[in-house]
Design a protein around this motif. Sequence first.
Motif, short mmCIF file in Angstrom:
data_model
loop_
_atom_site.label_atom_id
_atom_site.label_comp_id
_atom_site.label_asym_id
_atom_site.label_seq_id
_atom_site.Cartn_x
_atom_site.Cartn_y
_atom_site.Cartn_z
N HIS A 108 11.97 4.98 -7.60
CA HIS A 108 12.39 4.92 -6.20
C HIS A 108 11.65 5.94 -5.33
O HIS A 108 11.68 5.83 -4.10
CB HIS A 108 13.90 5.18 -6.10
CG HIS A 108 14.33 6.55 -6.53
ND1 HIS A 108 14.29 6.97 -7.85
CD2 HIS A 108 14.79 7.62 -5.81
CE1 HIS A 108 14.71 8.23 -7.92
NE2 HIS A 108 15.02 8.63 -6.71
N LEU A 109 10.98 6.90 -5.95
CA LEU A 109 10.28 7.92 -5.19
C LEU A 109 8.80 7.59 -4.96
O LEU A 109 8.16 8.16 -4.06
CB LEU A 109 10.37 9.28 -5.91
CG LEU A 109 11.77 9.87 -6.07
CD1 LEU A 109 11.72 11.13 -6.95
CD2 LEU A 109 12.37 10.20 -4.71
N ILE A 110 8.26 6.68 -5.76
CA ILE A 110 6.84 6.34 -5.68
C ILE A 110 6.66 5.21 -4.67
O ILE A 110 7.18 4.11 -4.85
CB ILE A 110 6.29 5.93 -7.06
CG1 ILE A 110 6.55 7.05 -8.07
CG2 ILE A 110 4.82 5.60 -6.96
CD1 ILE A 110 5.94 8.39 -7.70
N THR A 111 5.91 5.49 -3.61
CA THR A 111 5.79 4.53 -2.52
C THR A 111 4.72 3.47 -2.77
O THR A 111 4.95 2.29 -2.52
CB THR A 111 5.49 5.27 -1.21
OG1 THR A 111 4.34 6.12 -1.39
CG2 THR A 111 6.68 6.13 -0.80
N ASN A 112 3.57 3.87 -3.25
CA ASN A 112 2.50 2.93 -3.52
C ASN A 112 2.43 2.68 -5.03
O ASN A 112 2.05 3.57 -5.78
CB ASN A 112 1.16 3.47 -3.01
CG ASN A 112 0.03 2.47 -3.15
OD1 ASN A 112 0.13 1.50 -3.89
ND2 ASN A 112 -1.05 2.69 -2.43
N LYS A 113 2.80 1.49 -5.45
CA LYS A 113 2.90 1.20 -6.88
C LYS A 113 1.69 0.45 -7.43
O LYS A 113 1.73 -0.07 -8.54
CB LYS A 113 4.19 0.43 -7.16
CG LYS A 113 5.45 1.23 -6.79
CD LYS A 113 6.72 0.42 -7.01
CE LYS A 113 7.96 1.26 -6.77
NZ LYS A 113 8.06 1.79 -5.40
#
Length: 292
Positions: free
Chosen positions: A139-144
Amino acid sequence: MSLINKIIQNYKVVGFLGFFQKVVRKIFSYFLRVLNYKRLEEPCSVEPDSQQLSTFKDKYKGKRCFIIGNGPSLNTHDLNLLKDEYTFGVNSIFYKYESDNFKPSFYMVEDSHVINDNIEQINDFHPHLHRFFPTNYKHLITNKENTSFFRMNRGFYEKLSPNYHIPRFSKDFSKRGYCGQSVTILNLQLAYYMGFTEVYLIGMDFSYNIPDSAVISGNDIESTEDDVNHFHPEYFGKGKKWHDPQLDQVLVNYQNCKIQYELNGRKIYNATNGGKLEIFPRVNYNEIFNNE
């Protein structure tokens, strides 16, 4: 028996029964938690990217790689020699990109303090090939893009788990990876899953100094000055939190990794310049490339 003696006797019985009930409740609660130890070890309900992770199985079979530690000795290594190698970087390795324009092939973070204190830089940092994070941080990683999330088993850290302080080694990283007091342990499991047969460690000084000025609360440490334990002063610099490294527990996990690799005809070498890690055979970093 006098009335007073009867009252005292009854009080003792009732008091004992009350104490006994409390003990039974605590014992029951303990065993209930132990029976549910898997929930303790893997509390995150987010499913891992198992299918995507499975594409990495034996993808680099027979090749070598370098797992980069972030000790002060890393500043003595010429990272330009790694431009055509497969490399694993961790945590705040992004400082090396800022200073030396170096990026690893792969990137991983395990520690919650590292994630919380550096989330902006972590989201902005992209290695050459792929990133790996525990599902806990999805949930903290914006660009996956070019990013996989794996199931992280925390049993080694959980005192109520039967696996507390017991080193384990995953040979199927698509299912889970086992914590072992250092993110390097997870990287060694991942490298094994990828098929690498020779692993070289650099920047693994295996030495920590906890400053007198640090604010300590249990296993949590907060820095109040520049970091002397890593290659960059801001790594765990003023205001940043980190965990007690517990090098004795790291060593137990290194021993387990060494056994697992050697049972399969693979090798882990220590190519660190100096440092105190002696469990793996030493090799000279520069000579690895001079002999080619």
